[in-house]
Design a protein around this motif. Sequence first.
Motif, PDB file in Angstrom:
ATOM      1  N   GLU A  75       0.831  -1.210   0.000  1.00  0.00           N
ATOM      2  CA  GLU A  75       0.000   0.000   0.000  1.00  0.00           C
ATOM      3  C   GLU A  75       0.865   1.259   0.000  1.00  0.00           C
ATOM      4  O   GLU A  75       0.588   2.217  -0.729  1.00  0.00           O
ATOM      5  N   ALA A  76       1.922   1.264   0.805  1.00  0.00           N
ATOM      6  CA  ALA A  76       2.806   2.428   0.878  1.00  0.00           C
ATOM      7  C   ALA A  76       3.490   2.681  -0.459  1.00  0.00           C
ATOM      8  O   ALA A  76       3.543   3.829  -0.937  1.00  0.00           O
ATOM      9  N   SER A  79       1.073   3.933  -3.083  1.00  0.00           N
ATOM     10  CA  SER A  79       0.585   5.287  -2.813  1.00  0.00           C
ATOM     11  C   SER A  79       1.503   6.341  -3.424  1.00  0.00           C
ATOM     12  O   SER A  79       1.076   7.477  -3.638  1.00  0.00           O
ATOM     13  N   GLN A  80       2.729   5.963  -3.710  1.00  0.00           N
ATOM     14  CA  GLN A  80       3.697   6.915  -4.257  1.00  0.00           C
ATOM     15  C   GLN A  80       3.824   6.836  -5.779  1.00  0.00           C
ATOM     16  O   GLN A  80       4.000   7.852  -6.440  1.00  0.00           O
ATOM     17  N   TYR A 109       6.692   9.487   4.128  1.00  0.00           N
ATOM     18  CA  TYR A 109       5.638   9.807   3.166  1.00  0.00           C
ATOM     19  C   TYR A 109       4.345   9.024   3.406  1.00  0.00           C
ATOM     20  O   TYR A 109       3.258   9.585   3.336  1.00  0.00           O
ATOM     21  N   THR A 110       4.471   7.757   3.631  1.00  0.00           N
ATOM     22  CA  THR A 110       3.325   6.911   3.982  1.00  0.00           C
ATOM     23  C   THR A 110       3.781   6.068   5.173  1.00  0.00           C
ATOM     24  O   THR A 110       4.153   4.914   5.023  1.00  0.00           O
ATOM     25  N   ASP A 114       1.344   4.361  10.662  1.00  0.00           N
ATOM     26  CA  ASP A 114      -0.027   4.784  10.380  1.00  0.00           C
ATOM     27  C   ASP A 114      -0.809   3.678   9.674  1.00  0.00           C
ATOM     28  O   ASP A 114      -1.991   3.468   9.953  1.00  0.00           O
ATOM     29  N   LEU A 115      -0.150   2.976   8.758  1.00  0.00           N
ATOM     30  CA  LEU A 115      -0.810   1.880   8.047  1.00  0.00           C
ATOM     31  C   LEU A 115      -1.173   0.741   8.998  1.00  0.00           C
ATOM     32  O   LEU A 115      -2.261   0.174   8.911  1.00  0.00           O
TER      33      LEU A 115
END
Length: 191
Positions: A75-76, A79-80, A109-110, A114-115
């Motif tokens: 996901e991270a 996302s970029q 950045y991600t 948090d994820l």
Amino acid sequence: MSDLLQRIKSVLEPILDLTDPRERISAYHDMPYALFRYDPEDEFELRKEVTLIETRLAQKGKQISRISLIECLDEAMRSQRPLEDWFAAERKQGTSKMVETVHAVLSEYTPLVDLVSARMPKEPDPLRDIVFILRAGALFPVYRTFSLLEQLKGRVMVPTVLFYPGDLDGAAGLRFMGVLAAEHNYRPKIF
């Protein structure tokens, strides 16, 4: 019985089976989590055993949530930019540059913390919910779980186990994937 199976059934499962496992899983009230260390070559056996312990605990009224670090990494990265762009960048810039870049993605950045936090139970019940964090090996060599655990402090409300592929070095040191230099500052219990 393998060492892995013996430690899951004789050490970890009895703790998670308690009405409130938090005191036995951690000495810190704001860190109700622990690490379960296993040899990286036992990854597939671990996955099988985690599924079995999950079933046994569910039959006793526990609710298990799984957080896959490989899914968080995916996901991270996406996302970029698209994964194909990451592959092309690695071919052009080299692996060591990509390790630095992916680490920056997961740190700034991600953020991985948090994820992971977003995947925690929404209405946590520490007497019922248990979280298993799996697939930590996917982070090798770009991100060490030590950082993740420190950042999760205060965000985890239910008993949580991070399954850690690596070697034990002394009483509280861990070598990620048995390769990286040992980190000796882990505060969570190591099973």
